[in-house]
Design an enzyme around this catalytic site. Sequence first.
Site, mmCIF file in Angstrom:
data_model
loop_
_atom_site.group_PDB
_atom_site.id
_atom_site.type_symbol
_atom_site.label_atom_id
_atom_site.label_comp_id
_atom_site.label_asym_id
_atom_site.label_seq_id
_atom_site.Cartn_x
_atom_site.Cartn_y
_atom_site.Cartn_z
ATOM 1 N N LYS A 133 0.858 -1.184 0.000
ATOM 2 C CA LYS A 133 0.000 0.000 0.000
ATOM 3 C C LYS A 133 0.892 1.232 0.000
ATOM 4 O O LYS A 133 1.768 1.376 0.860
ATOM 5 C CB LYS A 133 -0.892 0.018 1.241
ATOM 6 C CG LYS A 133 -1.992 -1.030 1.224
ATOM 7 C CD LYS A 133 -3.189 -0.550 0.435
ATOM 8 C CE LYS A 133 -4.367 -1.494 0.571
ATOM 9 N NZ LYS A 133 -5.504 -1.052 -0.255
ATOM 10 N N LYS A 235 -12.852 -6.453 -7.106
ATOM 11 C CA LYS A 235 -13.243 -6.758 -5.730
ATOM 12 C C LYS A 235 -14.721 -7.161 -5.751
ATOM 13 O O LYS A 235 -15.605 -6.297 -5.780
ATOM 14 C CB LYS A 235 -13.023 -5.538 -4.832
ATOM 15 C CG LYS A 235 -11.553 -5.147 -4.660
ATOM 16 C CD LYS A 235 -11.425 -3.977 -3.699
ATOM 17 C CE LYS A 235 -9.983 -3.776 -3.259
ATOM 18 N NZ LYS A 235 -9.139 -3.199 -4.295
#
Length: 320
Positions: A133, A235
């Site tokens: 991230k 997702k």
Amino acid sequence: MRSAQVYRWQIPMDAGVVLRDRRLKTRDGLYVCLRDGEREGWGEISPLPGFSQETWEEAQTALLTWVNDWLQGSEGLPEMPSVAFGASCALAELTGVLPEAADYRAAPLCTGDPDDLVLRLADMPGEKIAKVKVGLYEAVRDGMVVNLLLEAIPDLHLRLDANRAWTPLKAQQFAKYVNPDYRARIAFLEEPCKTRDDSRAFARETGIAIAWDESLREADFTFEAEEGVRAVVIKPTLTGSLDKVREQVAAAHALGLTAVISSSIESSLGLTQLARIAAWLTPGTLPGLDTLHLMQAQQIRPWPGNALPCLKRDELERLL
């Protein structure tokens, strides 16, 4: 003869989980268990705070309404993405559409000390792919960490996710600290900038490939082969029904793009289903499912080899 059960649950999270500037203390969700004769199918409905358009309470109302309709013989699916996904998974298990075979490999997720990731990757068999991230700290620091990892592990490929955190200037500051010789080993950087045009410009100017994630859920998004765009990250909890997930994977593959099935921090039950979906729809592509370590427990179905305690169905709150 149809029957159904609905369960509500809440799992404590590790202290350091932050989503869009919000600390996520618990992961809240629902399970639906559908039965038809001897057959049974489970689905998870867990909207992700800050990302899903629906709240957990709205999802619960929609799920209970849909279950009652299904018990009366209805064959439709709910509108809300998280509810549509969970309901369609339960139906796919019930009918045998969702294969049992699963891809339990997961790209390790680096959320803190890069040294920890180096140690984890040292023991990783086969191709070394990890996810980092970026955009949570200074862009310069992110660039230095990514460069360090790529330098330390010569066969490492990194997937990076910025969640649209950067201005074009910040994105360039990041790239400046990544050795141009290493940039080809950045598999992709998800949504570096706030707009798609700025992200496209970043890819052209730096040679760092990008991937679409949030863009897939915007009304004006269309699948296109574009310079610098290498992948789409899907997702399912945020996407909708299994059919919609299959359509997006097929659209990406038709253009030569990599499609990656990715977690929305589901429970172990949802993650094991995503591992099956990945093996089915994106064979050979490492899914992005390394989020179970953010939780303090598993539920119903454990992830193979995971040592966290696993709660059984009779330990959950039953709504129906």
